[in-house]
Design a protein around this motif. Sequence first.
Motif, PDB file in Angstrom:
ATOM      1  N   PRO A 126       0.840  -1.198   0.000  1.00 24.64           N
ATOM      2  CA  PRO A 126       0.000   0.000   0.000  1.00 24.64           C
ATOM      3  C   PRO A 126       0.875   1.249   0.000  1.00 24.64           C
ATOM      4  N   VAL A 127       0.258   2.397  -0.129  1.00 26.62           N
ATOM      5  CA  VAL A 127       0.969   3.681  -0.060  1.00 26.62           C
ATOM      6  C   VAL A 127       0.188   4.633   0.832  1.00 26.62           C
ATOM      7  N   ASN A 128       0.861   5.676   1.282  1.00 28.26           N
ATOM      8  CA  ASN A 128       0.215   6.750   2.027  1.00 28.26           C
ATOM      9  C   ASN A 128       0.071   7.935   1.076  1.00 28.26           C
ATOM     10  N   GLU A 129      -1.109   8.090   0.516  1.00 30.40           N
ATOM     11  CA  GLU A 129      -1.329   9.089  -0.533  1.00 30.40           C
ATOM     12  C   GLU A 129      -1.124  10.517  -0.033  1.00 30.40           C
ATOM     13  N   LYS A 130      -1.572  10.805   1.186  1.00 22.08           N
ATOM     14  CA  LYS A 130      -1.420  12.158   1.730  1.00 22.08           C
ATOM     15  C   LYS A 130       0.055  12.502   1.934  1.00 22.08           C
ATOM     16  N   HIS A 131       0.821  11.522   2.364  1.00 25.23           N
ATOM     17  CA  HIS A 131       2.258  11.732   2.568  1.00 25.23           C
ATOM     18  C   HIS A 131       2.951  12.015   1.233  1.00 25.23           C
ATOM     19  N   ILE A 132       2.592  11.250   0.210  1.00 21.99           N
ATOM     20  CA  ILE A 132       3.165  11.467  -1.125  1.00 21.99           C
ATOM     21  C   ILE A 132       2.854  12.880  -1.616  1.00 21.99           C
ATOM     22  N   GLN A 133       1.610  13.289  -1.479  1.00 19.99           N
ATOM     23  CA  GLN A 133       1.203  14.608  -1.953  1.00 19.99           C
ATOM     24  C   GLN A 133       1.916  15.714  -1.184  1.00 19.99           C
ATOM     25  N   ALA A 134       2.061  15.544   0.129  1.00 17.68           N
ATOM     26  CA  ALA A 134       2.709  16.562   0.950  1.00 17.68           C
ATOM     27  C   ALA A 134       4.180  16.732   0.585  1.00 17.68           C
ATOM     28  N   LEU A 135       4.853  15.634   0.268  1.00 17.41           N
ATOM     29  CA  LEU A 135       6.285  15.696  -0.021  1.00 17.41           C
ATOM     30  C   LEU A 135       6.595  16.048  -1.469  1.00 17.41           C
ATOM     31  N   PHE A 136       5.813  15.500  -2.389  1.00 19.77           N
ATOM     32  CA  PHE A 136       6.161  15.598  -3.801  1.00 19.77           C
ATOM     33  C   PHE A 136       5.220  16.460  -4.621  1.00 19.77           C
ATOM     34  N   GLY A 137       4.049  16.764  -4.091  1.00 21.91           N
ATOM     35  CA  GLY A 137       3.080  17.532  -4.863  1.00 21.91           C
ATOM     36  C   GLY A 137       2.725  16.810  -6.145  1.00 21.91           C
ATOM     37  N   ASP A 138       2.721  17.546  -7.245  1.00 25.05           N
ATOM     38  CA  ASP A 138       2.351  16.960  -8.530  1.00 25.05           C
ATOM     39  C   ASP A 138       3.513  16.246  -9.225  1.00 25.05           C
ATOM     40  N   THR A 182       3.651   4.737  10.270  1.00 25.16           N
ATOM     41  CA  THR A 182       4.855   4.061  10.761  1.00 25.16           C
ATOM     42  C   THR A 182       5.620   3.288   9.687  1.00 25.16           C
ATOM     43  N   CYS A 183       5.035   3.106   8.507  1.00 22.62           N
ATOM     44  CA  CYS A 183       5.625   2.177   7.547  1.00 22.62           C
ATOM     45  C   CYS A 183       6.313   2.826   6.355  1.00 22.62           C
ATOM     46  N   PHE A 184       6.236   4.154   6.223  1.00 20.80           N
ATOM     47  CA  PHE A 184       6.783   4.793   5.017  1.00 20.80           C
ATOM     48  C   PHE A 184       7.657   5.993   5.363  1.00 20.80           C
ATOM     49  N   THR A 185       8.740   6.125   4.622  1.00 17.13           N
ATOM     50  CA  THR A 185       9.595   7.294   4.784  1.00 17.13           C
ATOM     51  C   THR A 185       9.065   8.489   3.997  1.00 17.13           C
ATOM     52  N   ASP A 186       8.366   8.197   2.893  1.00 19.35           N
ATOM     53  CA  ASP A 186       7.901   9.266   2.003  1.00 19.35           C
ATOM     54  C   ASP A 186       6.528   8.960   1.408  1.00 19.35           C
ATOM     55  N   GLY A 187       5.834   8.023   2.000  1.00 16.49           N
ATOM     56  CA  GLY A 187       4.545   7.587   1.473  1.00 16.49           C
ATOM     57  C   GLY A 187       4.640   6.377   0.578  1.00 16.49           C
ATOM     58  N   ILE A 188       5.861   6.066   0.106  1.00 14.56           N
ATOM     59  CA  ILE A 188       6.067   4.955  -0.832  1.00 14.56           C
ATOM     60  C   ILE A 188       7.067   3.939  -0.290  1.00 14.56           C
ATOM     61  N   HIS A 189       8.221   4.408   0.147  1.00 15.56           N
ATOM     62  CA  HIS A 189       9.319   3.522   0.518  1.00 15.56           C
ATOM     63  C   HIS A 189       9.282   3.204   2.015  1.00 15.56           C
ATOM     64  N   PHE A 190       9.953   2.118   2.384  1.00 16.20           N
ATOM     65  CA  PHE A 190       9.752   1.517   3.688  1.00 16.20           C
ATOM     66  C   PHE A 190      10.633   2.115   4.779  1.00 16.20           C
ATOM     67  N   THR A 191      10.042   2.262   5.961  1.00 14.55           N
ATOM     68  CA  THR A 191      10.796   2.511   7.180  1.00 14.55           C
ATOM     69  C   THR A 191      11.377   1.188   7.673  1.00 14.55           C
ATOM     70  N   ALA A 192      12.192   1.274   8.737  1.00 16.25           N
ATOM     71  CA  ALA A 192      12.715   0.051   9.344  1.00 16.25           C
ATOM     72  C   ALA A 192      11.577  -0.821   9.864  1.00 16.25           C
ATOM     73  N   LYS A 193      10.493  -0.191  10.325  1.00 21.47           N
ATOM     74  CA  LYS A 193       9.343  -0.951  10.826  1.00 21.47           C
ATOM     75  C   LYS A 193       8.727  -1.783   9.703  1.00 21.47           C
ATOM     76  N   ALA A 194       8.481  -1.178   8.553  1.00 23.61           N
ATOM     77  CA  ALA A 194       7.912  -1.924   7.429  1.00 23.61           C
ATOM     78  C   ALA A 194       8.886  -2.986   6.940  1.00 23.61           C
ATOM     79  N   SER A 195      10.176  -2.666   6.918  1.00 30.65           N
ATOM     80  CA  SER A 195      11.169  -3.645   6.477  1.00 30.65           C
ATOM     81  C   SER A 195      11.181  -4.871   7.389  1.00 30.65           C
ATOM     82  N   GLU A 196      10.955  -4.663   8.666  1.00 27.44           N
ATOM     83  CA  GLU A 196      10.908  -5.799   9.585  1.00 27.44           C
ATOM     84  C   GLU A 196       9.706  -6.691   9.271  1.00 27.44           C
ATOM     85  N   ILE A 197       8.591  -6.084   8.888  1.00 25.93           N
ATOM     86  CA  ILE A 197       7.415  -6.864   8.487  1.00 25.93           C
ATOM     87  C   ILE A 197       7.746  -7.708   7.264  1.00 25.93           C
TER      88      ILE A 197
END
Length: 256
Positions: A126-138, A182-197
């Motif tokens: 999955p992705v965090n759409e709001k996080h992606i938009q906040a960081l990258f915009g269009d 807790t699972c994304f650094t930028d809405g797309i890529h994994f944090t250490a928490k997601a990597s552990e999963i």
Amino acid sequence: MVGPGRPQIVLFGSSIVQYSFTDGGWGASLADIYARTADVILRGYAGWNSRFAVKVLDQVFPKDALLQPSLVIVYFGGNDSTYPHPSGGQGQHVPLSEFTENMRKIGEHLLSLSDKTRVLFLTPPPVNEKHIQALFGDAISGRTNERCRPYAEALLNLSREINVKSIDLWTVIQQEDDWLNTCFTDGIHFTAKASEIVLKEILKVVSEPDWKPSLHWKSLPVEFPFTFGLANYLNLCDQELTRNKHLEPEPGTDRL
């Protein structure tokens, strides 16, 4: 190559694979677990989709190689699932039907490398759409959670059809409490928490009893003796076999 020859575990995919060797990433942790039993080899290409992957299959996995991988963990689909580029070109997007056929070609090619080569597909997470938009915009548009879902489902269906293992990251990550935060650094890529999963799900697969010979890290021979017969030497072998105990599946738990 350097010796002695070890089993090879190859990670093949886009940025979810390339970035897995960062600090706390699932690929780096996997390499640590197999440090004395197998070689974990990174073949990750940020920005790629399944169309690019098919083009290089014979170069990355030549059928005439002297040593073929024991396991290939494959991730593509997140980039494929994005909307076509608004300029009229497809950009990273690959239509669902083509994505499915590309993954079929990848899976069948890898299975043909040797009788002992295993394949494990990771679905788009999955992705965090709001996080992606906040960081990258269009700058990054058309990447949504709902767009990822049919690509994940198609890959699971294909896995059953061609008899390869798969991990449903789209589902398992969303089962984590507060996964959006807790699972994304930028809405797309994994944090250490997601990597552990991801890592724990991979270890569940390689521990399954129908994989013969087993690729579970505890079942592989440890390379070279720890003590060379030295008396009263610290028992590093026991230490090596227990240091990753926290990553073992809970008794009675099943993989999704």
